[in-house]
Motif scaffolding. Sequence first.
Motif, PDB file in Angstrom:
ATOM      1  N   ALA A 157       0.875  -1.169   0.000  1.00 46.73           N
ATOM      2  CA  ALA A 157       0.000   0.000   0.000  1.00 46.73           C
ATOM      3  C   ALA A 157       0.922   1.231   0.000  1.00 46.73           C
ATOM      4  O   ALA A 157       1.859   1.287  -0.783  1.00 46.73           O
ATOM      5  CB  ALA A 157      -0.975  -0.049   1.178  1.00 46.73           C
ATOM      6  N   SER A 158       0.661   2.190   0.902  1.00 45.63           N
ATOM      7  CA  SER A 158       1.632   3.290   1.005  1.00 45.63           C
ATOM      8  C   SER A 158       2.281   3.300   2.379  1.00 45.63           C
ATOM      9  O   SER A 158       2.532   4.356   2.981  1.00 45.63           O
ATOM     10  CB  SER A 158       0.948   4.631   0.701  1.00 45.63           C
ATOM     11  OG  SER A 158       0.706   4.739  -0.696  1.00 45.63           O
ATOM     12  N   LEU A 159       2.496   2.101   2.890  1.00 41.77           N
ATOM     13  CA  LEU A 159       3.232   1.921   4.150  1.00 41.77           C
ATOM     14  C   LEU A 159       4.702   1.767   3.786  1.00 41.77           C
ATOM     15  O   LEU A 159       5.152   0.687   3.386  1.00 41.77           O
ATOM     16  CB  LEU A 159       2.707   0.690   4.896  1.00 41.77           C
ATOM     17  CG  LEU A 159       1.216   0.720   5.259  1.00 41.77           C
ATOM     18  CD1 LEU A 159       0.754  -0.645   5.770  1.00 41.77           C
ATOM     19  CD2 LEU A 159       0.910   1.814   6.287  1.00 41.77           C
ATOM     20  N   MET A 160       5.433   2.866   3.892  1.00 37.13           N
ATOM     21  CA  MET A 160       6.790   2.927   3.386  1.00 37.13           C
ATOM     22  C   MET A 160       7.837   2.741   4.483  1.00 37.13           C
ATOM     23  O   MET A 160       7.630   3.181   5.628  1.00 37.13           O
ATOM     24  CB  MET A 160       7.020   4.293   2.705  1.00 37.13           C
ATOM     25  CG  MET A 160       6.105   4.549   1.529  1.00 37.13           C
ATOM     26  SD  MET A 160       6.509   3.463   0.146  1.00 37.13           S
ATOM     27  CE  MET A 160       5.203   3.929  -1.010  1.00 37.13           C
ATOM     28  N   PRO A 161       8.950   2.089   4.136  1.00 42.51           N
ATOM     29  CA  PRO A 161       9.991   1.811   5.132  1.00 42.51           C
ATOM     30  C   PRO A 161      10.481   3.055   5.869  1.00 42.51           C
ATOM     31  O   PRO A 161      10.641   4.119   5.253  1.00 42.51           O
ATOM     32  CB  PRO A 161      11.147   1.217   4.300  1.00 42.51           C
ATOM     33  CG  PRO A 161      10.508   0.686   3.083  1.00 42.51           C
ATOM     34  CD  PRO A 161       9.344   1.587   2.797  1.00 42.51           C
ATOM     35  N   GLY A 162      10.639   2.915   7.177  1.00 44.23           N
ATOM     36  CA  GLY A 162      11.279   3.968   7.971  1.00 44.23           C
ATOM     37  C   GLY A 162      10.424   5.184   8.246  1.00 44.23           C
ATOM     38  O   GLY A 162      10.872   6.123   8.909  1.00 44.23           O
ATOM     39  N   THR A 163       9.174   5.179   7.781  1.00 41.73           N
ATOM     40  CA  THR A 163       8.332   6.359   8.011  1.00 41.73           C
ATOM     41  C   THR A 163       7.745   6.339   9.427  1.00 41.73           C
ATOM     42  O   THR A 163       7.587   5.276  10.045  1.00 41.73           O
ATOM     43  CB  THR A 163       7.170   6.395   6.996  1.00 41.73           C
ATOM     44  OG1 THR A 163       6.430   5.167   7.096  1.00 41.73           O
ATOM     45  CG2 THR A 163       7.679   6.552   5.576  1.00 41.73           C
TER      46      THR A 163
END
Length: 262
Positions: A157-163
């Motif tokens: 989805a828009s679950l991005m690393p390190g956010t």
Amino acid sequence: MVSIDNNELRIAENSEALYKAIADDFMQRANACIAEKGIFDVALSGGNTPKKLYSLLTTEPYRSGIAWDKIRFFFGDERYLPADDPDSNYFMAHKYLFIHVPIPMQHVYMIPTHYQNPSRAAKDYADTIRELLGIGSDAIPQFDLLYLGLGTNAHTASLMPGTDLVKSYVTSPDGEDKSQITAAAWIEELNMDRITLTPPAINNSACIAFLVEGTEKAHPVWQIIEGPHDPVNCPAQLVKGEHGKLLWFLDKDSAADLKGLK
Ligand code: 6PG
């Protein structure tokens, strides 16, 4: 079909077989759900992988084999762009699917991207989902089917690393605000805002299916299914599925690094 832990892997010999398997599953799942409750609520994924699926669904036997007017289409995430931008997930689904099959456009619930403030858009989308699914203002929706892609950096989805968004769900898996089902996030590396369903909204789906193709995805597939627990850097590990198994539609190339298949 092979299982590794909670993951049900359906590995196709080639691209054509992969998308046929997904389309056959979609038709069977949609018609069974419609027969049972008269409606089928599906959340679509974005990016490039679904394009071949959406195109296949516009052909027979799917075009006439699916009760398109009984399906409600939502989105798992969206790039914060105008709806007519070629990079919009809505635009892609509209171009490859919606305009080719008899879907009442009032059954397509795009994530709004016209607000100045993306957080307002996320709230608006959450309200729309809850109103349509007939649930309370704190309730978590249950989509009948939710598609997810997998990025080469193990995002989904828009679950991005390190956010901060992902870190917050690592710290509090149910969310600091347990009723939050959508979120807006600025993604520095993409230089854009994204709107996404949160892990609780994703995980409450009746069926979650990852759609993954190609050699470049072999490593992230391994990371999520067999790799060390590291959800901050591999956000797709936040997808657990709370109602049965996680379904993975893979081709041989994207499944190549899985040791459990050896
Ligand atoms: C997006 C998607 C994203 C996508 C993966 C895989 O908006 O880009 O929702 O999560 O599914 O990045 O993208 P591809 O299918 O293009 O490899």
